[in-house]
Write an enzyme that holds these catalytic residues in place. Structure first.
Site, PDB file in Angstrom:
ATOM      1  N   GLU A   1      44.810  43.628  38.521  1.00 39.62           N
ATOM      2  CA  GLU A   1      44.867  44.849  37.400  1.00 39.62           C
ATOM      3  C   GLU A   1      46.269  45.514  37.453  1.00 39.62           C
ATOM      4  O   GLU A   1      46.877  45.823  36.549  1.00 39.62           O
ATOM      5  CB  GLU A   1      43.884  45.587  37.816  1.00 39.62           C
ATOM      6  CG  GLU A   1      42.520  45.113  37.567  1.00 39.62           C
ATOM      7  CD  GLU A   1      42.262  44.664  36.001  1.00 39.62           C
ATOM      8  OE1 GLU A   1      43.430  44.975  35.145  1.00 39.62           O
ATOM      9  OE2 GLU A   1      41.391  43.885  35.602  1.00 39.62           O
TER      10      GLU A   1
ATOM     11  N   HIS B   1      47.673  44.027  27.388  1.00 36.62           N
ATOM     12  CA  HIS B   1      46.844  43.930  28.642  1.00 36.62           C
ATOM     13  C   HIS B   1      46.086  42.729  29.035  1.00 36.62           C
ATOM     14  O   HIS B   1      46.424  41.869  29.864  1.00 36.62           O
ATOM     15  CB  HIS B   1      46.218  45.089  29.113  1.00 36.62           C
ATOM     16  CG  HIS B   1      45.566  45.266  30.322  1.00 36.62           C
ATOM     17  ND1 HIS B   1      46.261  45.887  31.413  1.00 36.62           N
ATOM     18  CD2 HIS B   1      44.451  44.904  30.721  1.00 36.62           C
ATOM     19  CE1 HIS B   1      45.374  45.637  32.374  1.00 36.62           C
ATOM     20  NE2 HIS B   1      44.476  45.198  32.189  1.00 36.62           N
ATOM     21  N   GLU B   2      44.993  42.484  28.068  1.00 38.76           N
ATOM     22  CA  GLU B   2      44.365  41.389  28.011  1.00 38.76           C
ATOM     23  C   GLU B   2      44.849  40.134  27.986  1.00 38.76           C
ATOM     24  O   GLU B   2      44.708  39.120  28.741  1.00 38.76           O
ATOM     25  CB  GLU B   2      43.132  41.513  27.332  1.00 38.76           C
ATOM     26  CG  GLU B   2      42.372  42.874  27.033  1.00 38.76           C
ATOM     27  CD  GLU B   2      41.930  43.541  28.471  1.00 38.76           C
ATOM     28  OE1 GLU B   2      41.634  42.429  29.564  1.00 38.76           O
ATOM     29  OE2 GLU B   2      41.880  44.471  28.796  1.00 38.76           O
TER      30      GLU B   2
HETATM   31  N1  PHE Z   1      39.031  43.374  33.538  1.00 42.54           N
HETATM   32  C1  PHE Z   1      38.966  44.325  32.382  1.00 42.54           C
HETATM   33  C2  PHE Z   1      40.525  44.759  32.083  1.00 42.54           C
HETATM   34  O1  PHE Z   1      40.973  45.487  32.822  1.00 42.54           O
HETATM   35  C3  PHE Z   1      38.202  45.558  32.454  1.00 42.54           C
HETATM   36  C4  PHE Z   1      36.915  45.391  32.824  1.00 42.54           C
HETATM   37  C5  PHE Z   1      36.133  45.481  33.883  1.00 42.54           C
HETATM   38  C6  PHE Z   1      36.039  45.244  31.541  1.00 42.54           C
HETATM   39  C7  PHE Z   1      34.701  45.123  34.073  1.00 42.54           C
HETATM   40  C8  PHE Z   1      34.619  44.987  31.709  1.00 42.54           C
HETATM   41  C9  PHE Z   1      34.078  45.171  32.814  1.00 42.54           C
HETATM   42  O2  PHE Z   1      41.053  44.261  31.513  1.00 42.54           O
HETATM   43 ZN    ZN Z   2      42.799  44.370  33.364  1.00 38.62          ZN
END
Ligand code: PHE
Ligand code: ZN
Length: 876
Positions: free
Chosen positions: A322, A299-300
């Site tokens: 997302e 995902h990341e």
């Molecule tokens: N953007 C991150 C993710 O979904 C989620 C996240 C949001 C992490 C806010 C920390 C703070 O991959």
């Molecule tokens: Zn994300």
């Protein structure tokens, strides 16, 4: 002095205004210190508006400002709400400023904080303003150069985004300089400093470039990082193979930290992870944990394109990055782990928490219209329902057009901050589809209810399928227009053969986009439709299948979701049909059809079977998911019927489960998808045997087999199953297992979280006492979000029975913890508050008790914006 009552104002999506200025280059110097970190910030700005009088307004929260200079000259500034304003600035200029922050005191885990000795940052969505003054908005993209001077006591690793330019020691302190070649919004900035073990590797990209990979883990935990490193390489390879996307930097870094509000964060080139989603080995982590590490690493990593290279114009567009990235990680897990399992998990999230959110006062469209606290919108609606919407687009246009459109989108908007609308227009143009009505998925909140019925038209030899849809009003919208959805269909004849009528397209789906529609198919009389294959739209389907038809589909249908759903539907019907008797604690009938289907599955299990699918089919669904099949919730009756159902299945099939237990052995204690299936089914057998023996007055035998299971395996999946059964069924071996687990793992926070979670999820009132007791356990730490989630969070989010105990003690306990967390970490506090918002679905007594608690939360001094938004919305 009387405290001023907090009220906060919501922002509206339609109020978006382009920024007056942009930042071009940002040069930061951090002089790290636990309590007194100095940030020097030199930023060049450029005016974008034609209004030459417009002042520069910078965001900043909880910062101590030492000085500000504009083009080298000390400047006057005005304090404004959460920031400063500098007037009469030229069209292009440099601001130099210095501010001080205190990382040790930062328990909110937003901005720069210390996590178990490590300095780290979290900037999404609006944490950068807690580090230094800036244009902290996602449509301001700048190039960053970052100098990190380590703390006086020294520190081995100093990291930021991009490439290492220089490192050394200056005045006895280590320093490092990093430069990120890609312009990015402030929310993707990251800094990490600490002492780590480093897992290093390389990946050669499709154009034969070598990328250095580095994974930073706690000292002494090198081996637990190896699976995550493998997952990084698998993600990189998959993104190339499936979408043609190649990594764009010379190095990629992932850091595991112990204190983190969410799962992980996609900072450009430097992903920061909650250590739960990195640190695994078979003795300390379950198969599910391995599976999750692979999926979250994916995902990341996938955000590098969908999120970082093409980013968001504003936070109302959150689902743009997302939903697309969740869709991508689900496809990754489907391709590299198991497609059916991945799909079934995703569907469970929709039918459990997401349907619950849609039915709650915080229901919101996938692209929200109003937001008070952005942290409250990292929701299953934005993420998971959003991913279902992307999946529907994928269904509508097919893989090859989807791939082309995705690439067109990434090329067209590379380096830009865009909107969901931009994405949709690009897909329409590239794939040649009209998504105008489809857009309602982004604008209307709530779950569509689809009703199906069919008749046979003898004269024309037609099966006539009728569909209707209806969506309940939500707080924000009274009237709902019909959604545009693909309904995947097939037809089964009486011998279990698939029949494909001429009227059904080869893609196997029909479009349903009116309140009521009729479809005709030329078919034989005793053929019937299989509707919503693969859960092709995120709806509640009501189809008048007979029990025989459900059994028939369960045996013959080739769709994993349909198979499992037939079992689920039989379970649901049992609970619904028996609810009145259950409410009176009467004697319930046998679930005969379900038992017959299960028996035939169990009789034919062998090493060649699809064990993962069988396990999912045989599972009795959770009380939480059962609750979502009701509008009004009678929690006691649902629990009673659920337990009766499980016990009856277990007792009737105890011989079959005994036969199964130990028959299918995992090939080793290591993780693999195949062994995950084997262990899962074996552990289900153990659970059902234990349940059956307890019901048959053979609790001692249950305890014995569970205890042996615990001691007979070194694998954490097995151990945790045994510990859960021992504790949840209150077996004799309970205290011995807990003691042994505590002895083995109390020093290992991630593993030891299970000790808390298992005791907080006992499905009866005793869980409340367990939580009370464990709050004063020496290793409980209210500042560690994982620990809070494992204890109070588990009670709130994974134990509806104890939370809603009629004594009201669950509510009181939860709200007391929320009050404490309000000051420590509002974002975590607001998350575990969620189940209370739906109080109107419960009986009057419980409603009253929750209402009292919510009202007193509103009276709390220094009430955070996160909690204010949720509670005030629920009370409206
Ligand atoms: N953007 C991150 C993710 O979904 C989620 C996240 C949001 C992490 C806010 C920390 C703070 O991959
Ligand atoms: Zn994300």
């Amino acid at each position: 002095m009387t405290e001023k009552r907090n009220t906060y104002k919501a922002q509206k999506r339609t109020d978006y205004k382009a920024p007056n200025f942009t930042a071009v280059d940002i040069d930061l110097t951090f002089t790290l210190d636990d309590t007194h970190t100095i940030v020097k910030n030199v930023t060049t700005f450029k005016r974008l508006t034609s209004d030459t009088k417009a002042p520069l307004v910078l965001n900043g929260e909880d910062l101590k400002l030492n000085y500000v200079k504009v083009d080298g000259i000390e400047a006057k500034y005005k304090d404004v709400k959460n920031g400063i304003e500098i007037s009469s600035v030229p069209d292009e200029f440099t601001v130099e400023l210095e501010n001080v922050i205190n990382p040790s005191e930062n328990s909110s885990l937003m901005g720069l904080y210390k996590s178990n000795g490590t300095f780290c940052t979290q900037c999404e969505p609006e944490g950068f303003r807690r580090i230094t003054y800036s244009l902290d908005r996602s449509d301001v993209l700048a190039k960053y150069r970052v100098t990190i001077i380590g703390p006086e006591y020294g520190c081995g690793v100093l990291l930021s985004n991009g490439n290492l330019i220089e490192r050394g020691t200056r005045k006895n302190r280590p320093y490092a300089v990093w430069e990120d070649p890609f312009p990015k919004p402030s929310y993707l900035f990251a800094l990490v400093a600490g002492t780590f073990d480093i897992v290093s590797d390389t990946f050669t990209t499709m154009s034969r470039r070598k990328v250095a990979l580095e994974l930073y883990v706690d000292r002494g935990s090198y081996d637990r990082g190896l699976w995550a490193m493998q997952s990084i390489k698998d993600s990189m390879k998959w993104d190339e193979d499936r979408w043609g996307l190649e990594f764009d930097l010379d190095n990629f870094k992932v850091v595991a930290v112990d204190f983190f509000n969410f799962g992980a964060m996609e900072n450009k080139g430097l992903n920061v992870f909650n250590s739960v989603y990195v640190m695994v080995d078979p003795t300390c982590a379950t198969d599910t944990a391995f599976y999750n590490v692979q999926s979250v690493i994916g995902h990341e990593y996938f955000h590098n394109y969908t999120g970082d290279r093409v980013t968001l114009r504003d936070w109302f567009q959150l689902s743009l990055k997302e939903s697309l990235t969740v869709f991508r990680d689900q496809e990754f897990s489907s391709d590299v782990a198991n497609r059916a399992l991945t799909r079934l998990h995703a569907i469970n999230v929709i039918r459990g928490p997401q349907f619950a959110e849609d039915a709650s006062p915080m229901a919101h469209p996938v692209r929200p219209e109003e937001v008070m606290e952005m942290n409250n919108f990292y929701t299953v609606t934005i993420y998971d329902k959003g991913a279902e919407i992307i999946r529907m687009i994928h269904t509508l246009i097919g893989e090859s057009r989807f791939k082309k459109a995705l690439n067109d989108y990434l090329r067209k908007f590379d380096g830009q901050a865009v909107t969901i609308e931009d994405f949709l227009c690009c897909f329409e143009e590239s794939a040649g589809v009209d998504l105008s009505q489809f857009r309602r998925w982004y604008t209307q909140a709530g779950t569509p209810h689809v009703k199906a019925s069919w008749t046979y038209d003898e004269a024309n030899k037609n099966l006539v399928l009728k569909l209707t849809q209806h969506t309940n009003p939500t707080r924000d919208q009274k009237e709902k227009e019909p959604f545009y959805m693909p309904i995947r269909l097939s037809f089964l004849d009486k011998d279990g053969h698939d029949v494909h009528p001429a009227e059904l397209s080869s893609d196997g789906f029909i479009i349903f986009n009116e309140n009521e529609q009729e479809y005709r198919f030329t078919l034989d009389k005793d053929t019937f439709p299989v509707i919503l294959r693969d859960f092709s739209a995120p709806v509640k389907l009501d189809a008048p299948y007979t029990m025989e038809q459900l059994q028939h589909m369960l045996s013959f249908c080739d769709d994993a979701f349909i198979k499992v759903d037939c079992a689920t539907t039989m379970q649901n019907r049992y609970v619904h049909d028996n609810l009145e008797i259950a409410a009176a604690e009467g004697v319930l009938r046998e679930p005969a059809e379900l038992i017959a289907s299960y028996k035939s599955i169990l009789d034919s299990v062998d090493a060649q079977s699809d064990l993962i699918l069988i396990n999912e089919t045989l599972k009795i669904q959770s009380i939480a998911n059962l609750m979502e099949t009701f509008d009004k919730i009678n929690i006691d009756a649902i629990k009673y019927a659920h337990d009766a159902l499980e016990t009856k299945v277990a007792v009737s099939l105890v011989n079959e489960f005994v036969q199964l237990y130990g028959k299918i052995k995992a090939s080793s204690s290591n993780y693999s998808v195949t062994d995950m299936g084997r262990r899962a089914l074996n552990n289900l057998a153990l659970h059902m045997i234990a349940v059956a023996k307890c019901a048959m007055d053979k609790k001692t035998e249950a305890s014995e087999i569970v205890f042996n299971h615990y001691n007979g395996s070194k694998n954490m999946t097995d151990k945790l199953q045994a510990m859960t059964d021992a504790v949840h069924l209150d077996l004799d071996c309970k205290s011995e297992i807990l003691k042994s687990f505590e002895k083995d793992w109390s020093k290992d926070a991630l593993v030891f979280d299970n000790f808390f979670r298992v005791q907080a999820t006992v499905p009866n009132k005793s869980a409340i006492d367990n939580v009370k007791k464990l709050l004063s356990h020496p290793s409980f730490d209210g500042r560690n979000p994982n620990r809070v989630r494992a204890l109070t969070g588990a009670l709130a989010l994974s134990n509806p029975v104890a939370l809603n105990d009629i004594s009201g003690e669950g509510y009181d306990l939860l709200c007391k913890q929320i009050t404490e967390l309000n000051d420590i970490n509002p974002s975590v506090a607001a998350r575990i508050l969620t189940p209370l918002l739906s109080f109107r679905r419960l009986d009057e007594k419980r409603q009253g008790m929750i209402l009292n608690n919510l009202n007193s939360l509103m009276q709390m001094p220094k009430l955070s914006r996160s909690i204010y938004e949720k509670v005030s919305t629920a009370l409206k």
